[in-house]
Enzyme design. Structure first.
Site, PDB file in Angstrom:
ATOM      1  CG  ASP A 205      -1.832   1.164   1.313  1.00  0.00           C
ATOM      2  OD1 ASP A 205      -2.681   1.296   0.421  1.00  0.00           O
ATOM      3  OD2 ASP A 205      -1.705   1.965   2.267  1.00  0.00           O
ATOM      4  CD  GLU A 234      -2.188   2.710  -3.317  1.00  0.00           C
ATOM      5  OE1 GLU A 234      -3.275   3.265  -3.573  1.00  0.00           O
ATOM      6  OE2 GLU A 234      -1.793   2.507  -2.156  1.00  0.00           O
TER       7      GLU A 234
END
Length: 269
Positions: A205, A234
């Protein structure tokens, strides 16, 4: 008594790991090759990007939340030698094993840039201030000091105080949080030293919020444990910024949000 948004935000539907186990035949029939789980680590929210820890599955996803909480309370969380395996942790290992029997891989979501206000790190620092053994793990802006009239405050991700960021320098996460992330990474890639019982990769993330050198070091750590682990990040940035992550020394792929947004805008408009 709350408005619609607040009510929906707090709603839970009772899903758990057993619910996935009960539907493995269906997943196998679909012919999928991997299951990617959004954060399953202990956290109070429904989205769970406000992690309370990286080394425990959320007790509410397992069969004995109260018992798991009691077990977790026996740990010194900053010392991996004291970590226990809760019933939710063990159920996650069972899920991994059952998926592997069906030749389905498993990817966990790693949120290694920030944690939450319920995290053992934040709570310890908030309680013990400079005396906390993990006092340097957060980006502390001010300490609680009645004489100076200041309150404890830590930097939150993109200004969200509920998501306190882990401390970084020019090389990424500093020694304390880096060591914790590395230990949690190993715990799930090779539970009790058994790489065959662990997950097959990570989705990272907000990876663009952590300095490159950390990811280079982390990739080496992962590869030493499981040489073929799949690492997808990400990175919500232009191509020129994305490319350095894909030179073979950090990630295997990045999530193409820019294309997704362009596609969505084209379809909607």
């Amino acid at each position: 008594g709350l408005d619609m948004w607040q009510t929906l935000h707090r709603r839970r539907y009772g899903g758990d790991l057993q619910g996935i186990l009960d539907r493995l035949d269906y997943l196998e029939d679909l012919g999928i090759g991997a299951v990617y789980l959004n954060p399953v680590f202990d956290a109070p929210s429904e989205h769970k990007y406000d992690g309370a820890s990286y080394h425990h599955i959320d007790p509410n996803f397992g069969p004995d939340p109260d018992g798991d909480r009691a077990l977790m309370a026996t740990e010194q969380a900053h010392d991996p030698a004291t970590w226990v395996w809760t019933s939710a942790d063990k159920l996650a290992l069972k899920l991994i094993a059952e998926l592997h029997k069906r030749n389905i891989h498993v990817i966990f979501d790693g949120v290694f840039n920030h944690m939450g206000l319920n995290s053992w790190v934040y709570r310890d620092v908030e309680k013990n201030q400079q005396a906390s053994p993990v006092a340097d793990w957060l980006k502390v802006e001010s300490w609680h000091d009645e004489t100076a009239g200041t309150e404890f405050k830590a930097t939150g991700w993109f200004g969200y105080e509920t998501l306190p960021e882990l401390n970084q320098d020019e090389n990424g996460l500093t020694a304390g949080p880096k060591g914790y992330v590395f230990a949690a990474t190993e715990r799930w890639l090779a539970p009790n030293g058994d790489v065959s019982a662990g997950i097959d990769g990570w989705r990272l993330d907000v990876a663009f919020c952590v300095e490159h050198q950390f990811w280079k070091d982390w990739r080496k750590h992962v590869r030493e444990i499981k040489s073929d682990a799949y690492l997808v990040a990400e990175v919500v940035r232009p191509i020129s910024t994305t490319q350095p992550y894909l030179l073979g020394d950090e990630f295997d792929a990045v999530m193409n949000y820019n294309f997704a947004w362009a596609g969505a805008e084209w379809i909607i408009q």
